[in-house]
Design a protein around this motif. Structure first.
Motif, PDB file in Angstrom:
ATOM      1  N   ARG A  68      36.989  29.292  29.840  1.00  0.00           N
ATOM      2  CA  ARG A  68      37.237  28.059  29.102  1.00  0.00           C
ATOM      3  C   ARG A  68      36.410  26.938  29.717  1.00  0.00           C
ATOM      4  O   ARG A  68      36.204  26.887  30.927  1.00  0.00           O
ATOM      5  CB  ARG A  68      38.723  27.692  29.106  1.00  0.00           C
ATOM      6  N   ARG A  69      36.002  26.041  28.851  1.00  0.00           N
ATOM      7  CA  ARG A  69      35.183  24.913  29.288  1.00  0.00           C
ATOM      8  C   ARG A  69      36.079  23.831  29.875  1.00  0.00           C
ATOM      9  O   ARG A  69      37.146  23.528  29.336  1.00  0.00           O
ATOM     10  CB  ARG A  69      34.406  24.350  28.090  1.00  0.00           C
ATOM     11  N   THR A  70      35.649  23.244  30.991  1.00  0.00           N
ATOM     12  CA  THR A  70      36.408  22.161  31.600  1.00  0.00           C
ATOM     13  C   THR A  70      36.119  20.861  30.867  1.00  0.00           C
ATOM     14  O   THR A  70      34.960  20.494  30.658  1.00  0.00           O
ATOM     15  CB  THR A  70      36.052  22.011  33.090  1.00  0.00           C
ATOM     16  N   TYR A  71      37.188  20.183  30.481  1.00  0.00           N
ATOM     17  CA  TYR A  71      37.039  18.912  29.780  1.00  0.00           C
ATOM     18  C   TYR A  71      37.120  17.778  30.793  1.00  0.00           C
ATOM     19  O   TYR A  71      38.111  17.644  31.522  1.00  0.00           O
ATOM     20  CB  TYR A  71      38.139  18.751  28.725  1.00  0.00           C
ATOM     21  N   ALA A  72      36.074  16.963  30.834  1.00  0.00           N
ATOM     22  CA  ALA A  72      36.007  15.876  31.823  1.00  0.00           C
ATOM     23  C   ALA A  72      36.068  14.499  31.176  1.00  0.00           C
ATOM     24  O   ALA A  72      35.906  13.484  31.858  1.00  0.00           O
ATOM     25  CB  ALA A  72      34.730  15.993  32.646  1.00  0.00           C
ATOM     26  N   ALA A 115      39.969  23.464  29.660  1.00  0.00           N
ATOM     27  CA  ALA A 115      40.627  23.323  30.945  1.00  0.00           C
ATOM     28  C   ALA A 115      40.672  21.847  31.311  1.00  0.00           C
ATOM     29  O   ALA A 115      39.672  21.136  31.200  1.00  0.00           O
ATOM     30  CB  ALA A 115      39.876  24.110  32.019  1.00  0.00           C
ATOM     31  N   LEU A 116      41.853  21.378  31.723  1.00  0.00           N
ATOM     32  CA  LEU A 116      42.031  19.985  32.145  1.00  0.00           C
ATOM     33  C   LEU A 116      42.025  19.944  33.665  1.00  0.00           C
ATOM     34  O   LEU A 116      42.903  20.539  34.306  1.00  0.00           O
ATOM     35  CB  LEU A 116      43.350  19.423  31.617  1.00  0.00           C
ATOM     36  N   PRO A 117      41.059  19.274  34.274  1.00  0.00           N
ATOM     37  CA  PRO A 117      41.012  19.261  35.750  1.00  0.00           C
ATOM     38  C   PRO A 117      42.216  18.531  36.321  1.00  0.00           C
ATOM     39  O   PRO A 117      42.682  17.527  35.787  1.00  0.00           O
ATOM     40  CB  PRO A 117      39.703  18.524  36.055  1.00  0.00           C
ATOM     41  N   GLU A 152      39.904  27.923  37.863  1.00  0.00           N
ATOM     42  CA  GLU A 152      41.228  28.495  38.058  1.00  0.00           C
ATOM     43  C   GLU A 152      42.261  27.437  38.428  1.00  0.00           C
ATOM     44  O   GLU A 152      43.451  27.603  38.170  1.00  0.00           O
ATOM     45  CB  GLU A 152      41.168  29.581  39.147  1.00  0.00           C
ATOM     46  N   SER A 153      41.842  26.347  39.082  1.00  0.00           N
ATOM     47  CA  SER A 153      42.792  25.318  39.492  1.00  0.00           C
ATOM     48  C   SER A 153      43.100  24.331  38.384  1.00  0.00           C
ATOM     49  O   SER A 153      44.007  23.521  38.516  1.00  0.00           O
ATOM     50  CB  SER A 153      42.246  24.555  40.705  1.00  0.00           C
ATOM     51  N   ALA A 154      42.357  24.372  37.287  1.00  0.00           N
ATOM     52  CA  ALA A 154      42.572  23.447  36.186  1.00  0.00           C
ATOM     53  C   ALA A 154      43.725  23.929  35.311  1.00  0.00           C
ATOM     54  O   ALA A 154      44.097  25.106  35.317  1.00  0.00           O
ATOM     55  CB  ALA A 154      41.302  23.302  35.360  1.00  0.00           C
TER      56      ALA A 154
END
Length: 715
Positions: free
Chosen positions: A491-495, A386-388, A400-402
């Motif tokens: 899914r993992r958020t990618y930061a 997930a891309l923030p 959900e917003s990513a």
């Protein structure tokens, strides 16, 4: 020189001059194309270069069953041998190769795909009786088929879990009587001991249907696309192979421009100087291709690129706006075809940076991104992250917003899950099975999702029907899913950050094309603001933006410039068809007056035009003239009211305006003389005029009275 020799020389010269004309197709107009006001194309124009069809290999495995090693089950291999040398291969024999020890990590498989099949493969051809195929002598250029069946025990594998090398080898005697190996080919077979209970990997297979669309709004500038729709063409093979998936999960990746081009061709189309009817072979091939694709898309959700697959990275870095136009054009095409989809962001080669993400989120609002693992500073192991999204809110972002992003192997990674040019369908199938098996066996839960797909230039080989690609991918450790299933799950958020290599920047569309794209956008906006009903032209201009900025022109910049220039010329010609005309010199007898300005609409549709007249002398004011609507081929005269606060000559400029108030087209420059006559002068003129009329009346009265007296005297 004799007279006969001179005559013969003259005849030869005439024949030489006429010979080219005898074989050159007759062109309708050897001058300029009136529709675009540009030079007509020659028949020998360079073509768009599509991906190159795979060459036949000297040794090709066409079937391999089973697709994975099963203890106790024999391995069956069939294929073809092609002697691509100028020597006879005597007493040729084809046998099976198998490595004794497996590869247990993806890195080892990656190294094996780059290995030399002779120097790095350890082991010998299996020569047990009945395991090889004697196919006899093979002459240069001759082809033979072979078939092998090898019992599992003869493979001599050590039985550990992993991916084994398996292949075939030709041994033959050359022209000098020396016998040895003349060709080898290798692939992989996984061995998973308790496959039924092995951890599963969620695998999404993406199926891109992308190709250059060399259409300039009126005609196809070459036959590169119709060749891909035809039998033996790349798009034809991809669509037919994808249709083999049947009800199995498969996510199609589509460029709406390709689908619309097929629909246009099926009704008949123009290609350069050639007109092809709906009954022509190219039109029928395009219609057949579109039917296959539409039937395959009926029960699936596709990932849709903006119309024409624009180079979003180049547009973002050059601050060229208009991506939303291409997406709007794509939405219209897919809505008309009834195709369900999600909007996809797929920058070329999967490389992105913050600037690209910001621009595309603002202009496209794509629901899903497709990115290369190489573009991440901290490459994720899984196939989806997930891309923030950056927002002004101080609230922390939720998953959900990513924006979900599918993570693929690098574009040219021959060891990964991307089918590469030159790889057969069966070789790719076996690589996917090997890679997913190693992920399942690794025990790493972060590697339980994967994305497999052909690269943009992969072309299925001639034996793709025998590979049973989708049926064989139903291995026990593979859970086939759609891309939507992956992106809607956890899914993992990618930061972390992103890498955008300098080489990727150099491959972007260059300034010449981008500058033309900007001009296309400006002229299109002008035309759309003029037309009384701009809906039809707005659709064309949306398509023009996508096709002019297409990613396809990275490798064919000449065609890209031509397509963009043609769209620009179309709109420039439309603008030049609207003209303004004013008198060269105007004399006003007082400090106010009127004069005419004419506007001519040379287009075949109504327009609404405003008029702005400005004076160089600030003491003169000109009353604004309201917009006027002109029908096709109509000329309208507008009366302009002016007032001056002095006497003299000043210069006025008349310009046409769009409905948005922006000037366009030519200017009409002319001069106006103003005079101011006082009241006394008007009185003198009035008295003089009265005296003149009184004198004339008195004279007429006297003549009439004298005439009557003469008449009475005569009686």
């Amino acid at each position: 020189m004799s007279r006969a020799a001179r005559i013969l020389s003259a005849v030869v010269a005439v024949v030489c001059c006429l010979a080219p004309a005898a074989v050159t197709p007759v062109q309708a107009d050897s001058g300029r194309d009136a529709r675009h006001d540009r030079p007509s194309r020659g028949v020998d124009r360079p073509q768009v270069r599509p991906p190159v069809a795979p060459e036949r290999q000297p040794l090709a495995i066409e079937t391999l069953t089973p697709s994975r090693l099963l203890p106790g089950t024999p391995v069956r291999v069939t294929g073809t041998v092609l002697n691509d040398t100028d020597e006879v291969w005597g007493d040729a024999q084809v046998g099976l190769l198998a490595s004794q020890m497996p590869f247990t990590t993806p890195a080892q498989v990656a190294a094996a795909t780059r290995a030399d099949p002779y120097q790095d493969f350890t082991g010998d051809q299996i020569l047990a009786p009945g395991t090889f195929d004697d196919i006899g002598d093979i002459a240069p250029g001759q082809s033979r088929s072979f078939s092998l069946t090898v019992p599992y025990a003869e493979l001599q594998v050590d039985g550990r879990e992993g991916a084994y090398w398996v292949g075939a080898e030709i041994r033959a005697t050359d022209g000098q009587g020396l016998r040895g190996s003349v060709a080898r080919t290798l692939t992989f077979m996984p061995l998973v001991g308790d496959a039924a209970n092995a951890p599963t990997v969620d695998l999404a297979v993406l199926w891109p249907l992308l190709a250059p669309v060399p259409w300039n709004g009126q005609e196809f500038v070459d036959d590169s696309l119709s060749a891909q729709f035809a039998d033996g063409g790349r798009l034809r093979a991809l669509a037919a192979l994808g249709a083999r998936a049947g009800n199995q999960p498969l996510t199609w990746v589509i460029d709406p421009a390709v689908l619309e081009a097929a629909e246009q061709m099926s009704d008949g189309f123009e290609r350069g100087e050639q007109e092809l009817g709906a009954d022509s072979d190219p039109a029928r091939a395009a219609a057949s291709w579109l039917n296959v694709v539409r039937s395959s898309l009926d029960s699936s959700v596709a990932l849709a690129l903006p119309y024409g697959n624009p180079d979003v990275a180049a547009l973002a870095h050059a601050s060229v706006h208009g991506m939303r136009r291409a997406q709007r054009a794509g939405d219209l095409v897919l809505d008309n075809l009834g195709i369900a989809r999600q909007q996809l962001l797929w920058p070329p080669a999967g490389y992105t940076d913050r600037a690209v993400l910001r621009a595309t989120r603002r202009q496209l609002g794509a629901e899903v991104a497709l990115l290369s693992r190489d573009t991440f500073d901290d490459p994720p192991a899984e196939g989806v992250v997930a891309l923030p999204r950056r927002t002004r809110s101080s609230q922390p972002q939720t998953e959900e917003s990513a924006q979900p992003a599918l993570v693929t192997d690098p574009e040219k990674d021959r060891a990964g899950l991307r089918a590469q040019p030159g790889q057969s369908t069966l070789q790719w199938r076996q690589l996917v099975l090997a890679n997913t098996a190693l992920r399942a066996l690794s025990g790493d839960t972060t590697r339980r999702t994967a994305v497999a797909m052909p690269s943009r230039r992969w072309w299925p080989d001639a034996a793709w029907r025998d590979a049973d690609l989708f049926d064989e991918l139903q291995a026990p450790w593979i859970n086939r899913v759609t891309a939507n299933t992956l992106t809607s799950g956890p899914r993992r958020t990618y930061a972390g950050g992103f890498r955008y290599p300098p080489a990727a920047r150099r491959r972007e569309l260059g300034r010449p094309i981008l500058n033309t794209v900007k001009r296309v956008r400006r002229t299109a906006r002008t035309v759309n603001n003029l037309l009384a009903d701009s809906a039809g032209n707005l659709e064309l201009t949306d398509r023009a933006f996508g096709l002019s900025s297409s990613t396809a022109w990275r490798t064919d910049r000449r065609t890209g410039r031509e397509v963009a220039t043609d769209f620009l010329a179309t709109h420039q010609t439309m603008i030049r068809s609207i003209d303004i005309e004013a008198p060269e010199f105007v004399t006003l007898s007082s400090n106010s007056g009127r004069f005419p300005v004419s506007i001519t609409n040379g287009l075949n549709q109504p327009i609404t035009v405003g008029l702005a007249v400005t004076a160089r002398d600030p003491r003169m004011t000109v009353q604004a003239a309201g917009p006027v609507t002109l029908q096709r081929d109509q000329r309208v005269t507008v009366t302009v009211q002016t007032r001056a606060r002095g006497v003299g000559i000043t210069t006025l400029t008349a310009r046409m305006l769009t409905q948005q108030g922006r000037p366009f087209g030519p200017m009409a420059t002319f001069q106006v003389r103003t005079t101011q006559i006082g009241a006394v002068v008007w009185v003198v003129i009035g008295v003089g005029t009265a005296v003149l009329f009184i004198a004339a009346g008195r004279r007429i009265f006297l003549r009439v009275r004298g005439h009557r007296r003469r008449v009475r005297g005569a009686r």
